[in-house]
Design a protein around this motif. Structure first.
Motif, PDB file in Angstrom:
ATOM      1  N   ASN A   1       0.794  -1.438  -0.083  1.00 29.50           N
ATOM      2  CA  ASN A   1      -0.038  -0.137   0.068  1.00 29.50           C
ATOM      3  C   ASN A   1       0.748   1.245  -0.036  1.00 29.50           C
ATOM      4  O   ASN A   1       1.362   1.807   1.117  1.00 29.50           O
ATOM      5  N   ASP A   2       1.264   1.645  -1.188  1.00 26.27           N
ATOM      6  CA  ASP A   2       2.102   2.801  -1.469  1.00 26.27           C
ATOM      7  C   ASP A   2       1.441   4.095  -1.816  1.00 26.27           C
ATOM      8  O   ASP A   2       2.100   4.958  -2.243  1.00 26.27           O
ATOM      9  N   SER A   3       0.093   4.049  -1.727  1.00 23.26           N
ATOM     10  CA  SER A   3      -0.610   5.190  -2.255  1.00 23.26           C
ATOM     11  C   SER A   3      -0.262   6.462  -1.311  1.00 23.26           C
ATOM     12  O   SER A   3      -0.748   7.635  -1.955  1.00 23.26           O
ATOM     13  N   GLY A   4       0.182   6.449  -0.212  1.00 26.53           N
ATOM     14  CA  GLY A   4       0.656   7.735   0.511  1.00 26.53           C
ATOM     15  C   GLY A   4       2.207   8.073  -0.034  1.00 26.53           C
ATOM     16  O   GLY A   4       2.454   9.179   0.473  1.00 26.53           O
ATOM     17  N   LEU A   5       2.576   7.297  -0.758  1.00 26.07           N
ATOM     18  CA  LEU A   5       3.922   7.867  -1.139  1.00 26.07           C
ATOM     19  C   LEU A   5       3.802   8.872  -2.595  1.00 26.07           C
ATOM     20  O   LEU A   5       2.806   8.663  -3.270  1.00 26.07           O
ATOM     21  N   PRO A   6       4.651   9.731  -2.951  1.00 31.01           N
ATOM     22  CA  PRO A   6       4.609  10.558  -3.960  1.00 31.01           C
ATOM     23  C   PRO A   6       4.658   9.521  -5.051  1.00 31.01           C
ATOM     24  O   PRO A   6       5.232   8.758  -5.284  1.00 31.01           O
ATOM     25  N   ALA A   7       4.132  10.246  -6.334  1.00 31.96           N
ATOM     26  CA  ALA A   7       4.096   9.229  -7.743  1.00 31.96           C
ATOM     27  C   ALA A   7       5.636   8.815  -7.803  1.00 31.96           C
ATOM     28  O   ALA A   7       5.502   7.647  -8.443  1.00 31.96           O
ATOM     29  N   ASN A   8       6.660   9.704  -7.876  1.00 30.03           N
ATOM     30  CA  ASN A   8       7.983   9.201  -8.367  1.00 30.03           C
ATOM     31  C   ASN A   8       8.286   8.034  -7.330  1.00 30.03           C
ATOM     32  O   ASN A   8       9.168   7.159  -7.818  1.00 30.03           O
TER      33      ASN A   8
END
Length: 276
Positions: free
Chosen positions: A186-193
């Motif tokens: 669940n990396d939805s909280g990370l910036p797109a890059n």
């Protein structure tokens, strides 16, 4: 009462902070083991001192020489135990909703088998942590293969196992390029890059792991064809097989396993844990 019911009763009910913590610790420990395997192989490929082609147990053993090595080994052992418990939780409670038909039960047994693969590594790390030394007990894989080869149609059974392992390796590569592996983070909280970096790291890691599994499966096929248990190999021999192709081949796969280790660390921090 069945064994499955007994173990299920021992697993805390949903939601379970304890099981979640064990799973995350398990992913982290698995990540450390794979990263160590990769870095040792990379050092060997580049001719650096201390480099070696190592299986999981040998990679764990290198921790012993680090400052606080005994404590670190204890943490790895505990973490791998957590991974085993999580895999059995997936199998027994069907957290991935695979069902109870033949295909679903096969997938759930696969989860349990995945956990058991790390049982010997966890025990090895625990022995090193407690005693400062550990006995690998010879090559159990070759010993078991030798017994199976003496069964009726034993050669075919060993070759079938090899084909299954090769199929598992190909499935890992399929997961890498279909992107299905990413649903567990669940990396939805990370910036797109950063999400892109995590995704590419996982792709590289799963591809490398698939290649290594494919080579190990090839060893089993050869063992069946030749009726020779000594042909069976582990990750260590798979690295040697790659090294025979040249240092570049070994270095590329070593970097891939390091990437897989890093991805497991990311998974430990941002896990998707269904059913708990």
């Amino acid at each position: 009462m069945s064994l499955a019911t007994t173990i299920s009763a021992a697993v805390p009910g949903s939601p379970s902070a304890g099981i979640r913590a064990l799973a995350r610790f398990g992913f982290a420990a698995k990540g450390v083991v794979y990263f160590l395997m990769g870095i040792l192989a990379l050092l060997a490929a580049t001719g650096q001192q201390g480099g070696q082609t190592a299986d999981k147990e040998q990679a764990v053993q290198t921790v012993q020489s680090l400052p606080g090595g005994q404590v670190l080994l204890g943490l790895i052992a505990f973490g791998l135990l957590g991974y085993i418990i999580w895999r059995f939780t997936q199998a027994l409670r069907d957290t991935e909703n695979k069902g109870s038909d033949a295909k679903g039960l096969g997938r759930r047994l696969g989860y349990a088998g995945s956990g058991l693969v790390y049982a010997s590594v966890a025990w090895y790390a625990a022995q090193l942590a407690m005693n400062g030394y550990a006995d690998k007990g010879g090559n159990a894989r070759q010993d078991l293969t030798a017994k199976v080869l003496n069964w009726p149609a034993g050669e075919w059974l060993v070759m079938l196992l090899g084909l299954i392992i090769i199929g598992t390796g190909l499935y890992q590569i399929y997961r890498a390029y279909s992107g299905s592996f990413s649903k567990h983070v669940n990396d939805s909280g990370l910036p797109a890059n950063q999400q892109q970096i995590v995704y590419r790291t996982g792709q590289v890691g799963y591809t490398a792991r698939g290649i290594v599994l494919g080579i190990i499966g090839y060893f089993f096929v050869q063992a069946g064809r030749q009726h020779r248990a000594a042909a069976v190999g582990t990750t260590d021999e798979a690295f040697d097989f790659l090294a025979a192709m040249g240092p570049a081949a070994l270095a590329i796969v070593a970097l891939g396993l390091m990437a897989y280790g890093l991805y497991m660390l990311v998974r430990a921090k941002y896990p998707v844990l269904n059913g708990i």
